[in-house]
Scaffold this active site. Structure first.
Site, PDB file in Angstrom:
ATOM      1  N   GLU A  96     -10.187  -2.454   4.198  1.00 41.57           N
ATOM      2  CA  GLU A  96      -8.850  -1.990   4.560  1.00 41.57           C
ATOM      3  C   GLU A  96      -8.604  -0.608   3.950  1.00 41.57           C
ATOM      4  OE1 GLU A  96      -6.320  -6.047   5.010  1.00 41.57           O
ATOM      5  OE2 GLU A  96      -6.484  -5.347   2.965  1.00 41.57           O
ATOM      6  N   ASP A 132       0.773  -1.243   0.000  1.00 40.43           N
ATOM      7  CA  ASP A 132       0.000   0.000   0.000  1.00 40.43           C
ATOM      8  C   ASP A 132       0.811   1.304   0.000  1.00 40.43           C
ATOM      9  OD1 ASP A 132      -1.467  -2.160   0.834  1.00 40.43           O
ATOM     10  OD2 ASP A 132      -1.955  -1.328   2.788  1.00 40.43           O
TER      11      ASP A 132
HETATM   12  C1  FRU Z   1      -3.729  -3.806   2.877  1.00 41.30           C
HETATM   13  C2  FRU Z   1      -3.079  -4.216   4.182  1.00 41.30           C
HETATM   14  C3  FRU Z   1      -3.429  -3.215   5.257  1.00 41.30           C
HETATM   15  C4  FRU Z   1      -2.280  -3.334   6.208  1.00 41.30           C
HETATM   16  C5  FRU Z   1      -1.132  -3.560   5.280  1.00 41.30           C
HETATM   17  C6  FRU Z   1      -0.039  -4.402   5.840  1.00 41.30           C
HETATM   18  O1  FRU Z   1      -3.070  -4.182   1.743  1.00 41.30           O
HETATM   19  O2  FRU Z   1      -3.471  -5.497   4.533  1.00 41.30           O
HETATM   20  O3  FRU Z   1      -4.683  -3.428   5.841  1.00 41.30           O
HETATM   21  O4  FRU Z   1      -2.122  -2.184   6.980  1.00 41.30           O
HETATM   22  O5  FRU Z   1      -1.660  -4.170   4.123  1.00 41.30           O
HETATM   23  O6  FRU Z   1       1.055  -4.454   4.984  1.00 41.30           O
END
Ligand code: FRU
Length: 721
Positions: A252, A42
């Protein structure tokens, strides 16, 4: 001893070599952000401050798959050229190698008024008054894999996710974690059991209430929590939102932001944007948005933006709801072959459908009979298409109909298709979930024609089944969600803080949890989408979040390499000459009208025999844009079934009154992003073609395409130019 001149020579040679070979590995994105090496997911902490765009991102410093999550950091002054900086927040382990804290996703702000007290004196003005820094604050999720006691006395449970802050007084170069972390230790009491699924805080300054606002996710509950704060340290829970719309998976990376509707500064609306995984529009990861209002404490969705899965649109006709669970398919006028012969609709609760309420009754068509081993077909009676849409509920494994393998030994489809004039004109498969979700087909172009529906299950492998229910004919589509992007590779989209309201810029992770850790790239894995500007537009009386690549991308365009007007483009394929290297890194724009044909499009990354090709086009009958990557290149990096990578992605785009459609296609070494000129369609898709597949072709199916303008600009590498 090495002489001075030799040294200079080595340095120059090294530098020259570096420039020439920098970012040129196979599949290396040329105008998309990717880390020099290792795993990225992300985008985090997108912040514009003092003329610099900061891009932090989920980063594994130690490998090319997910792990040891840290915040990587890059900066840019134009959102196009990026400079890599050192890791901002680095995963922490104890002396035994147990990971104590990973830095999960979050956001960043500038605390202009020093509400946090993290500012430091940086000098004096001419009156002798102390000038303070404007600290950057990162707000992120502390993911604590190992139980331990923090030095500040906080007791951490294994797997706990809490919200924490860190600050920087040197423009994000170095960071200090707040000694009082975490600032939100646990979810509210009623969700206490969700302490391992509480994450991804997005924070912004809400001017009208003079407060910091945070939206964070209870991922497994599909609930967003909205908090407020005066100082970024003490947070008060104000409200919650969800579940709504696409809700069978984890929510998320939420964000919330204002935009003006149709550019009218008097009409501010608020947008919730979030990732859902699994449960995206294709399979695994996807992004959805919801438009509404926000008063400083509560987000209220516009009624037009929430879809009740149990309501069917007024005026629609139920073609088949499969409630006759004691009848055979033949008795309800359908036909069945193979293992389905003599059988009929089933009771949903006995065949693995998860959201039973979704099926609006108890009956469902299923190919989950005796497990996944059942194969055969189930066919509807012929009907006349009378409405603009066919909508239906569908669930099951992702085994799409692939026209080039259908009927061959490689056929593995488990699909639900619409057949008109003997041709499959639409096909849908499951999204790798047992939850029934709504999908629809725009069939306005087929009104008056005879058609039938066809379920084909030739597959006995894992998840090789489909559930279909509630087939309706309607004039407004029955939607599940507002999808932000109709392709498989746009996730965890995050927007910039620090810009004015109309300048809302978004960057998404151009990958998918369904296969992202296996994509065949090295020594890095994952790229970001091109940055895109967002706006809210009323289109056919519905408010839509629209997007276009940022204008600054054009600074990388070469002069026009190909430009041609076709009063009529003949049926078949027309090769056009785009010189290397820009045949693999280009912006290709097409503006066109329907002639006597039914489809028009562009074939990219193709070879002479079309055994490799990425097909992008417009379907005049289905009134939709499509991207087909079934033959786009390597997909063998997925070695399990269902393989979520191959597919064809479709986004409805009604023909406007001008009858003219414009598509802008951005091709990079391992991706294609397609936007229409109104911004309502975005389809983002990774591709892994052979270097040698670099032909560019136009095509028109079933007749001509009219008034076609084609323009190609190369896109230079942002890493070496
Ligand atoms: C989304 C996620 C988020 C988390 C991150 C961990 O892609 O699962 O919810 O903060 O990746 O790398």
């Amino acid at each position: 001893m090495v002489s001075f001149t030799t040294c200079v020579y080595i340095v120059l040679l090294g530098f020259g070599g570096l420039v020439r070979s920098y970012y040129t590995e196979p599949y290396r994105p040329q105008f998309h952000f990717s880390p020099q090496q290792n795993w990225m997911n992300d985008p985090n902490g997108l912040l514009y401050f003092n003329g610099t765009y900061h891009l932090f991102y989920q980063y594994n410093p130690n490998g090319t798959t997910w792990g040891f999550m840290s915040w990587g950091h890059a900066i840019s002054t134009d959102l196009v050229h990026w400079q890599h900086l050192s890791i901002a927040l680095e995963c922490e382990s104890d002396s035994n190698g147990n990971v104590l804290q990973m830095f999960f996703s979050g956001s960043a702000v500038v605390d202009v008024d020093n509400t946090s007290g993290f500012a430091v004196p940086v000098g004096k003005d001419r009156h002798g008054h102390v000038i303070y820094s404007q600290p950057m604050i990162a707000i992120y999720t502390s993911n604590y894999p190992t139980a331990h006691n923090q030095s500040n006395g906080v007791v951490i449970r294994a797997g706990q996710q809490s919200q924490s802050i860190a600050y920087s007084n040197d423009n994000g170069l170095t960071w200090t974690q707040y000694e009082g972390n975490p600032v939100i230790e646990s979810p509210p009491p009623q969700y206490a059991d969700q302490y391992q699924q509480f994450r991804d805080p997005f924070v912004f300054w809400h001017q009208p209430s003079s407060k910091w606002i945070m939206v964070a996710s209870l991922a497994m509950k599909q609930i967003l929590l909205i908090y407020s704060s005066d100082n970024l340290k003490n947070w008060t829970l104000e409200s919650q939102f969800g579940p709504a719309n696409a809700r069978f998976g984890q929510w998320e990376c939420p964000s919330i932001f204002p935009l003006y509707l149709d550019g009218n500064m008097q009409e501010e609306k608020w947008v919730l944007l979030m990732g859902i995984n699994p449960g995206g529009v294709i399979t695994a990861s996807g992004s959805q948005y919801i438009v509404g209002s926000f008063n400083g404490t509560t987000f209220v969705a516009d009624p037009s933006n929430v879809y009740d899965p149990t309501q069917i649109p007024a005026g629609s006709t139920v073609f088949q709801d499969f409630e006759e669970i004691s009848s055979t398919f033949e008795e309800i006028g359908w036909n069945s072959t193979g293992d389905f012969a003599g059988l009929g609709p089933q009771n949903a609760s006995t065949v693995q459908v998860w959201n039973i309420e979704g099926c609006l009754g108890i009956g469902v068509l299923t190919t989950y009979l005796f497990g996944d081993i059942a194969t055969g077909t189930i066919t509807s009676p012929t009907f006349n298409i009378t409405n603009s849409y066919i909508s239906f509920l569908i669930a099951g494994g992702y085994y799409p109909y692939n026209p080039s393998t259908a009927g061959t030994p490689d056929d593995n489809q488990v699909s639900f298709s619409l057949v008109v004039g003997g041709q499959i004109v639409y096909s849908e498969t499951g999204t790798d979930t047992e939850d029934l979700v709504w999908r629809n087909w725009n069939v306005a172009g087929y009104i008056g024609q005879e058609a039938y529906l066809l379920v084909t299950d030739v597959n006995t492998g894992p998840f090789a089944h489909l559930h279909v229910d509630e087939i309706i004919f309607c004039n407004t589509p029955k939607n599940e969600a507002n999808w932000f992007d109709f392709g498989p590779d746009l996730y965890a989209a995050a927007t910039y803080n620090g810009l004015s309201v109309p300048d809302r810029t978004v960057i998404g992770w151009m990958n998918n949890w369904g296969y992202g850790q296996n994509i065949p790239t090295s020594p890095w894995r994952s790229a970001m989408s091109v940055p895109r500007n967002l706006a809210l537009k009323t289109i056919n009386s519905v408010v839509r979040l629209v997007q276009q690549p940022v204008p600054s991308l054009s600074s990388l365009y070469t002069s026009t390499l190909y430009s041609r007007w076709f009063t009529t483009l003949p049926s078949g394929e027309t090769t056009i000459n785009v010189p290397s290297p820009y045949n693999t890194q280009m912006k290709l724009s097409v503006t066109f009208k329907r002639g006597s044909g039914t489809k028009f499009g562009v074939i990219l990354r193709s070879n002479a025999t079309d055994t490799q090709e990425t097909v992008i086009g417009y379907d005049f009958l289905g009134q939709s844009v499509f991207v087909d990557r079934f033959k786009a290149g390597d997909n063998s990096f997925v070695n399990w079934q269902p393989n979520p990578f191959p597919g064809r992605y479709v986004a409805t785009l009604p023909i406007p009154s001008s009858n003219t459609i414009t598509l802008n296609i951005f091709l990079d070494w391992s991706s294609v992003e397609v936007f229409d000129s109104t911004g309502q369609v975005a389809i983002t898709s990774q591709i892994f073609p052979l270097d040698a597949s670099a032909m560019v072709k136009l095509f028109s199916v079933g007749g001509t395409t009219k008034d076609l303008a084609v323009t190609v600009n190369g896109i230079k590498s942002s890493w070496t130019s």
